[in-house]
Design an enzyme around this catalytic site. Sequence first.
Site, short mmCIF file in Angstrom:
data_model
loop_
_atom_site.label_atom_id
_atom_site.label_comp_id
_atom_site.label_asym_id
_atom_site.label_seq_id
_atom_site.Cartn_x
_atom_site.Cartn_y
_atom_site.Cartn_z
CB CYS A 70 41.05 46.07 30.61
SG CYS A 70 41.04 46.38 32.38
CG HIS A 92 43.00 35.67 35.90
ND1 HIS A 92 43.93 36.66 36.09
CD2 HIS A 92 43.70 34.52 35.80
CE1 HIS A 92 45.14 36.14 36.10
NE2 HIS A 92 45.03 34.83 35.94
N GLY A 141 52.38 32.73 40.90
CA GLY A 141 52.43 32.39 39.48
C GLY A 141 51.45 33.19 38.63
CG ASP A 180 43.86 29.71 29.88
OD1 ASP A 180 43.97 30.29 30.97
OD2 ASP A 180 44.81 29.56 29.08
CG HIS A 234 43.13 29.79 36.20
ND1 HIS A 234 43.75 29.69 34.97
CD2 HIS A 234 43.82 30.75 36.88
CE1 HIS A 234 44.77 30.54 34.91
NE2 HIS A 234 44.84 31.19 36.06
CG HIS A 257 42.43 46.82 36.03
ND1 HIS A 257 43.04 45.92 35.19
CD2 HIS A 257 43.35 47.12 36.98
CE1 HIS A 257 44.28 45.69 35.59
NE2 HIS A 257 44.49 46.42 36.69
CB CYS A 291 44.86 45.66 31.52
SG CYS A 291 44.20 44.18 32.31
CG ASN A 297 47.69 31.10 39.69
OD1 ASN A 297 47.56 30.26 40.58
ND2 ASN A 297 47.63 30.79 38.41
P1 AMP Z 1 47.77 33.41 35.42
O1 AMP Z 1 49.07 32.77 35.03
O2 AMP Z 1 47.11 32.82 36.62
O3 AMP Z 1 47.92 34.91 35.52
O4 AMP Z 1 46.75 33.09 34.25
C1 AMP Z 1 46.71 33.77 33.05
C2 AMP Z 1 46.04 32.87 32.07
O5 AMP Z 1 45.59 33.67 30.99
C3 AMP Z 1 46.94 31.79 31.47
O6 AMP Z 1 46.36 30.52 31.73
C4 AMP Z 1 46.96 32.13 29.97
O7 AMP Z 1 46.94 30.98 29.17
C5 AMP Z 1 45.69 32.93 29.82
N1 AMP Z 1 45.68 33.92 28.75
C6 AMP Z 1 46.58 34.89 28.51
N2 AMP Z 1 46.20 35.65 27.47
C7 AMP Z 1 45.02 35.14 27.04
C8 AMP Z 1 44.10 35.47 25.99
N3 AMP Z 1 44.34 36.49 25.17
N4 AMP Z 1 42.99 34.71 25.86
C9 AMP Z 1 42.75 33.67 26.68
N5 AMP Z 1 43.55 33.33 27.69
C10 AMP Z 1 44.68 34.02 27.87
ZN ZN Z 2 42.48 45.00 33.49
#
Ligand code: AMP
Ligand code: ZN
Length: 112
Positions: A6, A98, A91, A29, A100, A45, A3, A85
């Site tokens: 994680c 998480h 989405g 992000d 945003h 997690h 993950c 999300n």
């Molecule tokens: P979601 O689409 O709501 O699951 O959001 C996942 C978010 O994680 C997206 O906005 C990605 O840009 C962000 N993301 C994915 N991998 C990373 C990472 N390694 N570091 C920072 N943000 C990330």
């Molecule tokens: Zn996790």
Amino acid sequence: MDCVFCKIASGEIPSTRVYEDELCVAFKDLEPQAPVHILIIPREHIASAAEITPANSSIVAHIFEVAAKLAKENGLAKGWRIVSNVGEDGGQSVKHLHFHLLGGRSMAWPPG
Ligand code: AMP
Ligand code: ZN
């Protein structure tokens, strides 16, 4: 467990951390959708908001306290948005809960 969030929480994968404590981590992000775009995650997690139960729901209150503090610190007095999300229709691309925290521009409603 494989993950990515994680691994960000443990430090195995690098991130730009803006806050951390014993329960949660906040980081920028990678693909910001607003001038301020911070992700706040529990260290534990939890796959998504669909997995919130009486046993783990206190983390959500804690994360919202952190969000309010980070919004203030980032100068978002005009307003901000917090989004989680969930699943395919929501989405969600990373299967670790998480939130945003978005701000620094006016937000559209309804979301696409
Ligand atoms: P979601 O689409 O709501 O699951 O959001 C996942 C978010 O994680 C997206 O906005 C990605 O840009 C962000 N993301 C994915 N991998 C990373 C990472 N390694 N570091 C920072 N943000 C990330
Ligand atoms: Zn996790």
